[in-house]
Scaffold this motif. Sequence first.
Motif, PDB file in Angstrom:
ATOM      1  N   MET A   1       3.579  -4.310  13.819  1.00 57.72           N
ATOM      2  CA  MET A   1       3.464  -3.881  12.413  1.00 57.72           C
ATOM      3  C   MET A   1       3.211  -2.377  12.380  1.00 57.72           C
ATOM      4  N   ASN A   2       4.073  -1.657  11.659  1.00 56.96           N
ATOM      5  CA  ASN A   2       3.886  -0.226  11.556  1.00 56.96           C
ATOM      6  C   ASN A   2       4.037   0.225  10.098  1.00 56.96           C
ATOM      7  N   GLN A   3       3.800   1.516   9.879  1.00 59.32           N
ATOM      8  CA  GLN A   3       3.779   2.037   8.516  1.00 59.32           C
ATOM      9  C   GLN A   3       5.136   1.919   7.827  1.00 59.32           C
ATOM     10  N   ARG A   4       6.238   2.121   8.563  1.00 59.99           N
ATOM     11  CA  ARG A   4       7.566   2.042   7.942  1.00 59.99           C
ATOM     12  C   ARG A   4       7.854   0.615   7.479  1.00 59.99           C
ATOM     13  N   GLN A   5       7.433  -0.343   8.272  1.00 59.24           N
ATOM     14  CA  GLN A   5       7.625  -1.744   7.872  1.00 59.24           C
ATOM     15  C   GLN A   5       6.807  -2.073   6.618  1.00 59.24           C
ATOM     16  N   ILE A   6       5.570  -1.629   6.596  1.00 58.72           N
ATOM     17  CA  ILE A   6       4.708  -1.881   5.437  1.00 58.72           C
ATOM     18  C   ILE A   6       5.281  -1.210   4.190  1.00 58.72           C
ATOM     19  N   GLN A   7       5.777   0.028   4.345  1.00 60.10           N
ATOM     20  CA  GLN A   7       6.369   0.738   3.202  1.00 60.10           C
ATOM     21  C   GLN A   7       7.575  -0.029   2.665  1.00 60.10           C
ATOM     22  N   ALA A   8       8.426  -0.524   3.569  1.00 56.18           N
ATOM     23  CA  ALA A   8       9.603  -1.276   3.138  1.00 56.18           C
ATOM     24  C   ALA A   8       9.187  -2.536   2.391  1.00 56.18           C
ATOM     25  N   PHE A   9       8.232  -3.255   2.929  1.00 56.35           N
ATOM     26  CA  PHE A   9       7.737  -4.480   2.270  1.00 56.35           C
ATOM     27  C   PHE A   9       7.169  -4.157   0.884  1.00 56.35           C
ATOM     28  N   ARG A  10       6.406  -3.106   0.804  1.00 56.56           N
ATOM     29  CA  ARG A  10       5.787  -2.739  -0.481  1.00 56.56           C
ATOM     30  C   ARG A  10       6.852  -2.402  -1.532  1.00 56.56           C
ATOM     31  N   GLN A  11       7.879  -1.686  -1.118  1.00 52.09           N
ATOM     32  CA  GLN A  11       8.911  -1.303  -2.068  1.00 52.09           C
ATOM     33  C   GLN A  11       9.743  -2.509  -2.517  1.00 52.09           C
ATOM     34  N   VAL A  12      10.006  -3.447  -1.604  1.00 56.18           N
ATOM     35  CA  VAL A  12      10.730  -4.666  -1.997  1.00 56.18           C
ATOM     36  C   VAL A  12       9.909  -5.445  -3.015  1.00 56.18           C
ATOM     37  N   MET A  13       8.595  -5.552  -2.799  1.00 56.98           N
ATOM     38  CA  MET A  13       7.723  -6.256  -3.734  1.00 56.98           C
ATOM     39  C   MET A  13       7.673  -5.537  -5.079  1.00 56.98           C
ATOM     40  N   ARG A  14       7.681  -4.234  -5.048  1.00 61.89           N
ATOM     41  CA  ARG A  14       7.603  -3.456  -6.290  1.00 61.89           C
ATOM     42  C   ARG A  14       8.900  -3.523  -7.098  1.00 61.89           C
ATOM     43  N   HIS A  15      10.041  -3.437  -6.400  1.00 63.67           N
ATOM     44  CA  HIS A  15      11.313  -3.311  -7.102  1.00 63.67           C
ATOM     45  C   HIS A  15      12.075  -4.627  -7.211  1.00 63.67           C
ATOM     46  N   GLY A  16      11.665  -5.636  -6.461  1.00 61.41           N
ATOM     47  CA  GLY A  16      12.258  -6.958  -6.617  1.00 61.41           C
ATOM     48  C   GLY A  16      13.500  -7.234  -5.816  1.00 61.41           C
ATOM     49  N   SER A  17      13.999  -6.252  -5.062  1.00 64.51           N
ATOM     50  CA  SER A  17      15.192  -6.496  -4.241  1.00 64.51           C
ATOM     51  C   SER A  17      15.231  -5.489  -3.105  1.00 64.51           C
ATOM     52  N   ILE A  18      15.975  -5.880  -2.056  1.00 69.73           N
ATOM     53  CA  ILE A  18      16.126  -4.992  -0.905  1.00 69.73           C
ATOM     54  C   ILE A  18      16.970  -3.778  -1.271  1.00 69.73           C
ATOM     55  N   THR A  19      17.961  -3.997  -2.137  1.00 66.01           N
ATOM     56  CA  THR A  19      18.830  -2.886  -2.558  1.00 66.01           C
ATOM     57  C   THR A  19      18.025  -1.811  -3.287  1.00 66.01           C
ATOM     58  N   ALA A  20      17.202  -2.235  -4.243  1.00 64.21           N
ATOM     59  CA  ALA A  20      16.400  -1.273  -4.995  1.00 64.21           C
ATOM     60  C   ALA A  20      15.369  -0.588  -4.088  1.00 64.21           C
ATOM     61  N   ALA A  21      14.811  -1.340  -3.152  1.00 66.03           N
ATOM     62  CA  ALA A  21      13.850  -0.756  -2.220  1.00 66.03           C
ATOM     63  C   ALA A  21      14.515   0.303  -1.348  1.00 66.03           C
ATOM     64  N   ALA A  22      15.755   0.020  -0.914  1.00 65.04           N
ATOM     65  CA  ALA A  22      16.488   0.981  -0.095  1.00 65.04           C
ATOM     66  C   ALA A  22      16.729   2.275  -0.864  1.00 65.04           C
ATOM     67  N   GLN A  23      17.060   2.144  -2.148  1.00 67.61           N
ATOM     68  CA  GLN A  23      17.264   3.342  -2.970  1.00 67.61           C
ATOM     69  C   GLN A  23      15.974   4.131  -3.129  1.00 67.61           C
ATOM     70  N   ALA A  24      14.863   3.422  -3.329  1.00 71.25           N
ATOM     71  CA  ALA A  24      13.576   4.097  -3.495  1.00 71.25           C
ATOM     72  C   ALA A  24      13.159   4.826  -2.219  1.00 71.25           C
ATOM     73  N   LEU A  25      13.490   4.239  -1.065  1.00 69.43           N
ATOM     74  CA  LEU A  25      13.126   4.842   0.215  1.00 69.43           C
ATOM     75  C   LEU A  25      14.177   5.807   0.729  1.00 69.43           C
ATOM     76  N   ASN A  26      15.321   5.842   0.043  1.00 63.73           N
ATOM     77  CA  ASN A  26      16.434   6.706   0.437  1.00 63.73           C
ATOM     78  C   ASN A  26      16.932   6.380   1.843  1.00 63.73           C
ATOM     79  N   VAL A  27      17.049   5.069   2.108  1.00 67.82           N
ATOM     80  CA  VAL A  27      17.605   4.596   3.367  1.00 67.82           C
ATOM     81  C   VAL A  27      18.653   3.535   3.044  1.00 67.82           C
ATOM     82  N   SER A  28      19.336   3.044   4.079  1.00 64.83           N
ATOM     83  CA  SER A  28      20.361   2.035   3.843  1.00 64.83           C
ATOM     84  C   SER A  28      19.735   0.653   3.639  1.00 64.83           C
ATOM     85  N   GLN A  29      20.526  -0.217   2.969  1.00 67.63           N
ATOM     86  CA  GLN A  29      20.042  -1.590   2.748  1.00 67.63           C
ATOM     87  C   GLN A  29      19.828  -2.331   4.069  1.00 67.63           C
TER      88      GLN A  29
END
Length: 300
Positions: free
Chosen positions: A1-29
């Motif tokens: 478990m690392n910070q990048r994984q936690i950030q990705a999980f948090r953004q998916v929970m916040r935005h409701g989808s992996i696609t939206a989380a990827a956009q928020a993090l400015n990375v690929s889906q």
Amino acid sequence: MNQRQIQAFRQVMRHGSITAAAQALNVSQPAVSRLIADLERSLGFQLFLRRGGKSEPTTEAREFIQEVERMFYGLDRLGQAAREIKDLRRATLRVATMPMVSFEIIPNALKGFLAERQGIKVTHDVHTSARIVDMVASHQLDLGVAQTSIERRDIEFLASYRTYCVCVLSPDHPLSNRSSLTPRDLRGEPLVALAHHTLTANYVTQRFAEEHVNPTIAIESQPSYSACGLAAKGVGITIVDPMTPRVFRDSLRAIPFEPRIPFDFHIIKPADLPLSRAAEEFRVHLLKTLASFSEIHSLT
């Protein structure tokens, strides 16, 4: 478990989808999907159910996000605390001064300092010089302004100043129009003397002795503003620093005393501690304020 994984999980929970989380993090889906998969393997339980292209949080994910948010709240608080410390909004400044500088000098210096550093907690006390020296030496103060002629290893002089004492008397006194006053001019005049243990009182005694004049002491009073108050009421003439009589404005007349009596004072700090950032900034304001008074001359 690392910070990048936690950030990705948090953004998916916040935005409701992996696609939206990827956009928020400015990375690929796919990158977000890999981070979530790696986190699930590390945790040992599933975080999302993939249904119809959507990621639905599991019960475990909803429980886990509560702890994640608490962690990020703590990090946000740490960031805020760091900013407050950097901007001196959490700082404390402890200063004590002798009465002479507490009427105009310190208020002017603190006014300029606090205008730039709102929110800082300042404590300013007025004590005798001996008490201030002891408080600085025992680390009870960041800075002190005091008279002292004793060299001590537990305090450090940051700056030294000199001004000269004046005769203070009521405006209706027969001597109030003189350009200067000497011990001989004061022969037989009732005097309000400062306490005998003060440096100024010792100088006054010496000057009168040098002129072979016995002073007529009407009353002994301490500190200097008390002596000035008595002089304003016509009880007698007092010899004090030139700053204190200014507070009484037209109620007193201040006349240079000859031969001159030096009134030296110092800005001091604990010898074994560096100045805090708050104390250093205040020191700069204090030096500027002292430089604005023509009666006060720097010795350093």
